[in-house]
Design a protein around this motif. Structure first.
Motif, PDB file in Angstrom:
ATOM      1  N   GLN A  80       0.812  -1.195   0.000  1.00 32.91           N
ATOM      2  CA  GLN A  80       0.000   0.000   0.000  1.00 32.91           C
ATOM      3  C   GLN A  80       0.853   1.256   0.000  1.00 32.91           C
ATOM      4  O   GLN A  80       0.647   2.168  -0.770  1.00 32.91           O
ATOM      5  CB  GLN A  80      -0.843   0.011   1.271  1.00 32.91           C
ATOM      6  N   LEU A  81       1.812   1.294   0.891  1.00 32.82           N
ATOM      7  CA  LEU A  81       2.586   2.523   1.078  1.00 32.82           C
ATOM      8  C   LEU A  81       3.826   2.539   0.201  1.00 32.82           C
ATOM      9  O   LEU A  81       4.621   3.452   0.245  1.00 32.82           O
ATOM     10  CB  LEU A  81       2.953   2.690   2.558  1.00 32.82           C
ATOM     11  N   GLY A  82       3.997   1.523  -0.588  1.00 36.68           N
ATOM     12  CA  GLY A  82       5.039   1.594  -1.604  1.00 36.68           C
ATOM     13  C   GLY A  82       6.375   1.037  -1.187  1.00 36.68           C
ATOM     14  O   GLY A  82       7.386   1.373  -1.797  1.00 36.68           O
ATOM     15  N   GLY A  83       6.393   0.223  -0.132  1.00 35.55           N
ATOM     16  CA  GLY A  83       7.665  -0.360   0.293  1.00 35.55           C
ATOM     17  C   GLY A  83       8.363  -1.106  -0.823  1.00 35.55           C
ATOM     18  O   GLY A  83       9.582  -1.112  -0.889  1.00 35.55           O
ATOM     19  N   MET A  84       7.557  -1.725  -1.687  1.00 36.91           N
ATOM     20  CA  MET A  84       8.173  -2.512  -2.746  1.00 36.91           C
ATOM     21  C   MET A  84       8.419  -1.664  -3.981  1.00 36.91           C
ATOM     22  O   MET A  84       9.425  -1.799  -4.649  1.00 36.91           O
ATOM     23  CB  MET A  84       7.288  -3.700  -3.085  1.00 36.91           C
ATOM     24  N   SER A  85       7.460  -0.798  -4.258  1.00 33.84           N
ATOM     25  CA  SER A  85       7.589  -0.009  -5.478  1.00 33.84           C
ATOM     26  C   SER A  85       8.346   1.286  -5.195  1.00 33.84           C
ATOM     27  O   SER A  85       8.530   2.097  -6.081  1.00 33.84           O
ATOM     28  CB  SER A  85       6.197   0.294  -6.032  1.00 33.84           C
ATOM     29  N   GLY A  86       8.794   1.505  -3.952  1.00 32.73           N
ATOM     30  CA  GLY A  86       9.505   2.729  -3.590  1.00 32.73           C
ATOM     31  C   GLY A  86       8.557   3.709  -2.943  1.00 32.73           C
ATOM     32  O   GLY A  86       7.357   3.685  -3.160  1.00 32.73           O
ATOM     33  N   THR A  88       6.720   7.286  -1.687  1.00 29.39           N
ATOM     34  CA  THR A  88       6.268   8.545  -2.267  1.00 29.39           C
ATOM     35  C   THR A  88       7.327   9.595  -1.971  1.00 29.39           C
ATOM     36  O   THR A  88       7.703   9.781  -0.816  1.00 29.39           O
ATOM     37  CB  THR A  88       4.941   8.983  -1.615  1.00 29.39           C
ATOM     38  N   ILE A  89       7.820  10.246  -2.992  1.00 30.12           N
ATOM     39  CA  ILE A  89       8.807  11.305  -2.785  1.00 30.12           C
ATOM     40  C   ILE A  89       8.048  12.582  -2.446  1.00 30.12           C
ATOM     41  O   ILE A  89       7.207  13.032  -3.233  1.00 30.12           O
ATOM     42  CB  ILE A  89       9.650  11.542  -4.063  1.00 30.12           C
ATOM     43  N   ALA A 306       8.920  -0.392   7.575  1.00 31.81           N
ATOM     44  CA  ALA A 306       8.186  -0.417   6.305  1.00 31.81           C
ATOM     45  C   ALA A 306       7.010   0.557   6.371  1.00 31.81           C
ATOM     46  O   ALA A 306       6.220   0.502   7.302  1.00 31.81           O
ATOM     47  CB  ALA A 306       7.696  -1.819   6.003  1.00 31.81           C
ATOM     48  N   GLY A 307       6.929   1.451   5.416  1.00 27.34           N
ATOM     49  CA  GLY A 307       5.811   2.382   5.348  1.00 27.34           C
ATOM     50  C   GLY A 307       5.974   3.661   6.146  1.00 27.34           C
ATOM     51  O   GLY A 307       5.084   4.503   6.135  1.00 27.34           O
ATOM     52  N   ALA A 308       7.095   3.827   6.831  1.00 23.31           N
ATOM     53  CA  ALA A 308       7.292   5.017   7.674  1.00 23.31           C
ATOM     54  C   ALA A 308       7.402   6.289   6.831  1.00 23.31           C
ATOM     55  O   ALA A 308       7.706   6.241   5.645  1.00 23.31           O
ATOM     56  CB  ALA A 308       8.540   4.858   8.533  1.00 23.31           C
ATOM     57  N   CYS A 309       7.120   7.417   7.513  1.00 22.82           N
ATOM     58  CA  CYS A 309       7.249   8.733   6.872  1.00 22.82           C
ATOM     59  C   CYS A 309       8.575   9.348   7.331  1.00 22.82           C
ATOM     60  O   CYS A 309       8.813   9.506   8.527  1.00 22.82           O
ATOM     61  CB  CYS A 309       6.071   9.614   7.292  1.00 22.82           C
ATOM     62  N   THR A 344      11.405  12.669   2.179  1.00 22.25           N
ATOM     63  CA  THR A 344      11.799  13.936   1.540  1.00 22.25           C
ATOM     64  C   THR A 344      13.188  13.792   0.941  1.00 22.25           C
ATOM     65  O   THR A 344      14.080  13.218   1.564  1.00 22.25           O
ATOM     66  CB  THR A 344      11.837  15.094   2.556  1.00 22.25           C
ATOM     67  N   PRO A 345      13.383  14.296  -0.258  1.00 20.66           N
ATOM     68  CA  PRO A 345      14.725  14.279  -0.844  1.00 20.66           C
ATOM     69  C   PRO A 345      15.570  15.435  -0.298  1.00 20.66           C
ATOM     70  O   PRO A 345      15.035  16.374   0.279  1.00 20.66           O
ATOM     71  CB  PRO A 345      14.465  14.473  -2.340  1.00 20.66           C
TER      72      PRO A 345
END
Ligand SMILES: Nc1nc(=O)c2c([nH]1)NC[C@@H]1CN(c3ccc(C(=O)N[C@@H](CCC(=O)O)C(=O)O)cc3)C=[N+]21
Length: 369
Positions: A80-86, A88-89, A306-309, A344-345
């Protein structure tokens, strides 16, 4: 004759393996015996044994069942939160533009009643990084229609000389916000200087009055970087309420105020610092991480839950062998992004948000003047 042939028939059927080979009575007898023996077996199992069986079944179900459930939940989180697909930037540049666009209308309203929002920037000495930073602030301000007044003072400026300049700006009605660029040269009493800024013009939120109001939960000006962090967390769609938030770093300008903001947002807040025993363990259980220590890649990507902000305030210039130093955050970015839900980058994350929040504070100051 008839009897023999019947027996013969039965025998033949029996050989062919048909149940009919047995007489009906015999079958009935067998059925009864089986039922009886089954009952006997159950009766031999006492309540104690039965209890043990139940206990074992419950333990096995709890142990494996919950672990599997946990795994499933985690997997779902990852998906859901993108752990596998990376992750959210969290694009701080884009979000800061949105914020600045929203300010333009308010700036116009101030101008219409004859009060152009104005920020006075006091820069002591000639630290090249500070100069670049101040110029960037002034460019952004101009875009939104905010006026800036530059006050450059030599590195030899004394505390009293600086206090005199701030006093002038405090009394100037055309100035709505005062920013004294930090760090100040060694020998200048930073605390005295920050205390001397009129709290109603303290758009940095560094004055003790404003820090106190923040602590009480009734803030006036909220320090820009902490405010930017909170806006990024909100933009990530993360509600801190009930979550474990970890702030790494305890500075007066980032760590402490951002911890207060997270607390007011109902997070369970931990502040880690240089004396923290097991930083890894703290990071591993955090749902929200704000890293503000100024140590390049101190926080390893594999520590991230996994899934942390992940909000990275760090801006460390590191010599990478090339002509320009590389800008690194406090978090090991690539590895963290593979596990985080949002991150955040650096650059392009917290930095631009800091500037946008500063200008938002200037507009608020002008509106209240
Ligand atoms: N009184 C005072 N208030 C401050 O808010 C304050 C200060 N003093 N002293 C210095 C620090 C530093 N700071 C930055 C804010 C934005 C970027 C920023 O926008 N950085 C860009 C570019 C970074 C780069 O490439 O150099 C980015 O992160 O994308 C950088 C640094 C505010 N500070």
């Amino acid at each position: 004759m008839v009897q023999r042939s019947l027996r013969e028939l039965q025998a033949r059927r029996h050989r062919r393996g048909l149940g009919w080979g047995l007489g009906l009575e015999q079958l009935e007898q067998l059925r009864l015996e089986r039922r009886e023996s089954g009952r006997v077996r159950w009766r031999q199992l006492g309540w104690v044994e039965l209890g043990w069986v139940i206990v074992i079944v419950v333990v096995v179900v709890l142990f494996f069942g919950l672990e599997r459930l946990d795994g499933l939940v985690e997997l779902e989180l990852e998906l859901q939160l993108g752990g596998m697909s990376g992750a959210t930037i969290l694009d701080g540049k884009a979000l800061s533009k949105q914020l600045l666009d929203q300010l333009a209308g308010r700036v116009e309203a101030c101008k219409a009643r004859g009060a152009t929002p104005c920020l006075a920037v006091v820069l002591v000495g000639d630290d090249p990084a500070s100069k670049i930073y101040v110029r960037s602030k002034e460019r952004r301000a101009a875009k939104v229609g905010i006026a800036t007044a530059d006050h450059r003072l030599p590195a030899t400026t004394t505390t009293d000389e600086l206090l005199a300049r701030i006093d002038e700006l405090n009394r100037d009605d055309a100035v709505h916000g005062i920013l004294v660029q930090l760090p100040l040269p060694a020998g200048v009493d930073e605390q005295r200087v920050l205390r001397s800024v009129d709290p109603r013009k303290d758009v940095d939120g560094f004055h003790p009055d404003n820090l106190g109001l923040l602590m009480l939960g009734t803030p006036r000006f909220v320090a820009c970087t902490p405010q930017g962090c909170m806006r990024l967390i909100e933009h990530a769609g993360v509600d801190p309420s009930g979550k474990r938030a970890l702030v790494v770093g305890r500075s007066n300008i980032v760590g402490k105020p951002v911890a207060q903001l997270l607390l007011h947002a109902n997070a369970t807040v931990t502040i880690a610092h240089s004396r923290t025993q097991d930083l890894e363990a703290e990071v591993r259980r955090a749902d929200i991480i704000v890293a503000a220590v100024g140590r390049p890649e101190l926080i390893r990507g594999e520590w991230i839950r996994a899934g942390a902000c992940v909000i990275d305030v760090g801006m460390n210039r590191v010599d990478a062998g090339g002509p320009k130093p590389k800008l690194l955050g406090d978090v090991e970015y690539e590895a963290a992004a593979a596990r985080a839900g949002s991150i955040t980058p650096v650059p392009g994350g917290v930095g631009p948000m800091t500037i946008a929040c500063l200008l938002a504070n200037v507009v608020s100051a002008a509106e209240q003047a």
